[in-house]
Design a protein around this motif. Structure first.
Motif, short mmCIF file in Angstrom:
data_model
loop_
_atom_site.label_atom_id
_atom_site.label_comp_id
_atom_site.label_asym_id
_atom_site.label_seq_id
_atom_site.Cartn_x
_atom_site.Cartn_y
_atom_site.Cartn_z
N SER A 26 0.85 -1.19 0.00
CA SER A 26 0.00 0.00 0.00
C SER A 26 0.89 1.24 0.00
N PHE A 27 0.32 2.38 -0.43
CA PHE A 27 1.09 3.63 -0.42
C PHE A 27 1.50 4.03 0.99
N ASP A 28 0.72 3.59 2.00
CA ASP A 28 1.04 3.95 3.38
C ASP A 28 2.44 3.46 3.78
N GLY A 39 -3.89 12.27 -3.97
CA GLY A 39 -5.22 11.70 -3.87
C GLY A 39 -5.37 10.26 -4.34
N TYR A 40 -4.30 9.61 -4.70
CA TYR A 40 -4.40 8.21 -5.12
C TYR A 40 -4.48 7.32 -3.89
N THR A 41 -5.34 6.32 -3.96
CA THR A 41 -5.50 5.47 -2.79
C THR A 41 -4.70 4.18 -2.89
N GLU A 42 -4.69 3.59 -4.09
CA GLU A 42 -4.03 2.29 -4.23
C GLU A 42 -3.02 2.33 -5.36
N PRO A 43 -1.84 1.72 -5.15
CA PRO A 43 -0.87 1.70 -6.25
C PRO A 43 -1.33 0.80 -7.38
N THR A 44 -1.01 1.15 -8.61
CA THR A 44 -1.31 0.27 -9.75
C THR A 44 -0.26 -0.85 -9.74
N ILE A 46 2.08 -1.82 -11.82
CA ILE A 46 3.46 -1.45 -12.15
C ILE A 46 4.08 -0.61 -11.04
N GLN A 47 3.26 0.23 -10.40
CA GLN A 47 3.76 1.04 -9.28
C GLN A 47 4.15 0.14 -8.10
N ARG A 48 3.37 -0.90 -7.84
CA ARG A 48 3.68 -1.80 -6.72
C ARG A 48 5.07 -2.40 -6.82
N ALA A 64 4.37 -2.06 -18.93
CA ALA A 64 2.94 -2.09 -18.59
C ALA A 64 2.21 -1.22 -19.59
N GLN A 65 0.97 -1.57 -19.85
CA GLN A 65 0.25 -0.89 -20.92
C GLN A 65 0.05 0.60 -20.65
N THR A 66 -0.27 1.32 -21.70
CA THR A 66 -0.52 2.75 -21.62
C THR A 66 -1.67 3.00 -20.64
N GLY A 67 -1.53 4.01 -19.80
CA GLY A 67 -2.57 4.36 -18.84
C GLY A 67 -2.44 3.61 -17.52
N SER A 68 -1.34 2.88 -17.35
CA SER A 68 -1.20 2.05 -16.14
C SER A 68 -0.46 2.76 -15.01
N GLY A 69 -0.16 4.04 -15.19
CA GLY A 69 0.45 4.80 -14.09
C GLY A 69 1.97 4.72 -14.04
N LYS A 70 2.61 4.64 -15.18
CA LYS A 70 4.08 4.49 -15.18
C LYS A 70 4.78 5.77 -14.69
N THR A 71 4.19 6.93 -14.95
CA THR A 71 4.85 8.19 -14.54
C THR A 71 5.09 8.21 -13.03
N LEU A 72 4.04 7.95 -12.27
CA LEU A 72 4.18 7.93 -10.81
C LEU A 72 5.15 6.84 -10.38
N ALA A 73 5.17 5.73 -11.13
CA ALA A 73 6.05 4.60 -10.79
C ALA A 73 7.52 4.99 -10.79
N ARG A 107 4.41 17.91 -16.18
CA ARG A 107 3.23 18.39 -15.47
C ARG A 107 2.75 17.35 -14.46
N GLU A 108 2.70 16.11 -14.90
CA GLU A 108 2.27 15.01 -14.02
C GLU A 108 3.24 14.87 -12.82
N CYS A 109 4.52 15.03 -13.09
CA CYS A 109 5.52 14.94 -12.01
C CYS A 109 5.33 16.07 -11.00
N ARG A 110 5.03 17.28 -11.52
CA ARG A 110 4.83 18.43 -10.63
C ARG A 110 3.61 18.22 -9.74
N LYS A 111 2.59 17.59 -10.31
CA LYS A 111 1.38 17.31 -9.56
C LYS A 111 1.70 16.42 -8.36
N ILE A 112 2.54 15.44 -8.60
CA ILE A 112 2.92 14.51 -7.54
C ILE A 112 3.84 15.18 -6.53
P1 ADP Z 1 1.24 5.54 -18.46
O1 ADP Z 1 2.50 6.35 -18.45
O2 ADP Z 1 1.45 4.15 -17.96
O3 ADP Z 1 0.56 5.55 -19.80
P2 ADP Z 1 0.27 7.62 -16.71
O4 ADP Z 1 1.42 7.67 -15.78
O5 ADP Z 1 0.18 8.68 -17.74
O6 ADP Z 1 0.21 6.20 -17.44
O7 ADP Z 1 -1.07 7.56 -15.83
C1 ADP Z 1 -2.34 7.43 -16.39
C2 ADP Z 1 -3.37 8.08 -15.47
O8 ADP Z 1 -3.53 7.33 -14.27
C3 ADP Z 1 -3.01 9.49 -15.07
O9 ADP Z 1 -4.13 10.32 -15.21
C4 ADP Z 1 -2.62 9.35 -13.60
O10 ADP Z 1 -2.89 10.53 -12.89
C5 ADP Z 1 -3.47 8.19 -13.14
N1 ADP Z 1 -2.89 7.42 -12.01
C6 ADP Z 1 -1.59 7.14 -11.80
N2 ADP Z 1 -1.42 6.40 -10.69
C7 ADP Z 1 -2.63 6.18 -10.18
C8 ADP Z 1 -3.13 5.47 -9.03
N3 ADP Z 1 -2.29 4.83 -8.20
N4 ADP Z 1 -4.45 5.47 -8.80
C9 ADP Z 1 -5.29 6.10 -9.64
N5 ADP Z 1 -4.91 6.79 -10.74
C10 ADP Z 1 -3.60 6.84 -11.02
#
Ligand code: ADP
Ligand code: MG
Length: 228
Positions: A26-28, A39-44, A46-48, A64-73, A107-112
């Motif tokens: 968990s993120f905790d 505001g994210y509650t659970e890691p995706t 790839i993030q885990r 991991a596929q597009t939209g799977s949260g790789k930026t935060l990872a 932008r996504e990195c700045r948000k985090i």
């Molecule tokens: P990818 O690079 O894998 O295509 P992104 O990093 O662009 O994916 O993330 C896709 C979307 O998912 C973004 O809008 C991001 O804010 C959101 N996101 C990332 N991590 C989480 C999470 N743990 N829970 C919910 N949404 C998330």
């Protein structure tokens, strides 16, 4: 060990490599204030697996596929490991195949990174033209391969203090023919302790090959099927 296997199976996480760190439950577990703010509650999935791997200072190939949260990872472990903003020069570089993606990633990195004074900059044309570019305070630089390679060649930027080099959308970087630029950026990140990581939506042989040539003892992380 059993819980680790159950979690990986549930998330369709396939890992290989030596001593792969356990996935994040968990993120905790991270005790990171940044993540609560976003505001994210659970890691995706790839993030885990990628977050604990990069925090353990291991190099990785993450698919991991597009939209799977790789930026935060990648940005979360980078910021946690760099700890605080510093004027010591560029300490992390993220390479993206096209400008729009570089801007969006910054932008996504700045948000985090919200609430802290991190200087996360996408390398713009005006920055490239700035004679004082070397003096700009930058913690994390996001760039396309061409712009960064050109600055490196002219010695207008130093990457010798870089601790994390991320090649994002590695499959596209190859498709678009940036091999030469990638090689010079990898060479420019000359700190022997630098951690390199490749993130990609698919894993063609070219990306596997690059991983083999630039990384030491990498952890291979795949979510779902290799080329889905
Ligand atoms: P990818 O690079 O894998 O295509 P992104 O990093 O662009 O994916 O993330 C896709 C979307 O998912 C973004 O809008 C991001 O804010 C959101 N996101 C990332 N991590 C989480 C999470 N743990 N829970 C919910 N949404 C998330
Ligand atoms: Mg992405």
């Amino acid at each position: 060990a059993e819980a680790v296997n159950v979690l990986r199976k549930r998330c369709r996480l396939h890992v290989s490599g030596q001593n792969v760190p356990p996935p994040l439950m968990s993120f905790d577990d991270l005790r990171s204030k940044n993540i609560h703010a976003s505001g994210y509650t659970e890691p995706t999935p790839i993030q885990r697996q990628a977050i604990p791997t990069l925090l353990a200072e291991r190099e990785c190939l993450a698919c991991a596929q597009t939209g799977s949260g790789k930026t935060l990872a990648f940005i979360l472990p980078i910021l946690m490991s760099l700890k605080v903003p510093s004027d010591a020069g560029i300490r992390a570089v993220i390479v993206c195949p096209i400008r729009e993606l570089a801007t969006q990633t910054a932008r996504e990195c700045r948000k985090i990174a919200k609430g802290r004074k991190w200087r996360i900059r996408a390398l713009t044309r005006s920055m490239c033209l700035d004679p004082k570019l070397k003096d700009l305070p930058i913690d994390v630089l996001v760039s396309t391969p061409l712009r960064l390679a050109r600055l490196l060649k002219k010695k207008r930027v130093s990457l010798s203090g870089v601790q994390y080099l991320i090649l994002d959308e590695a499959d596209k970087l190859f498709e678009m023919g940036f091999v030469k630029q990638i090689d010079s950026i990898v060479a420019g990140c000359s700190n022997p302790k630098a951690i390199r990581a490749l993130f990609s939506a698919t894993l063609p042989d070219s990306v596997e090959e690059l991983a083999r040539t630039i990384m030491v003892d990498p952890v291979r992380i795949i979510v779902g099927e290799k080329n889905s």
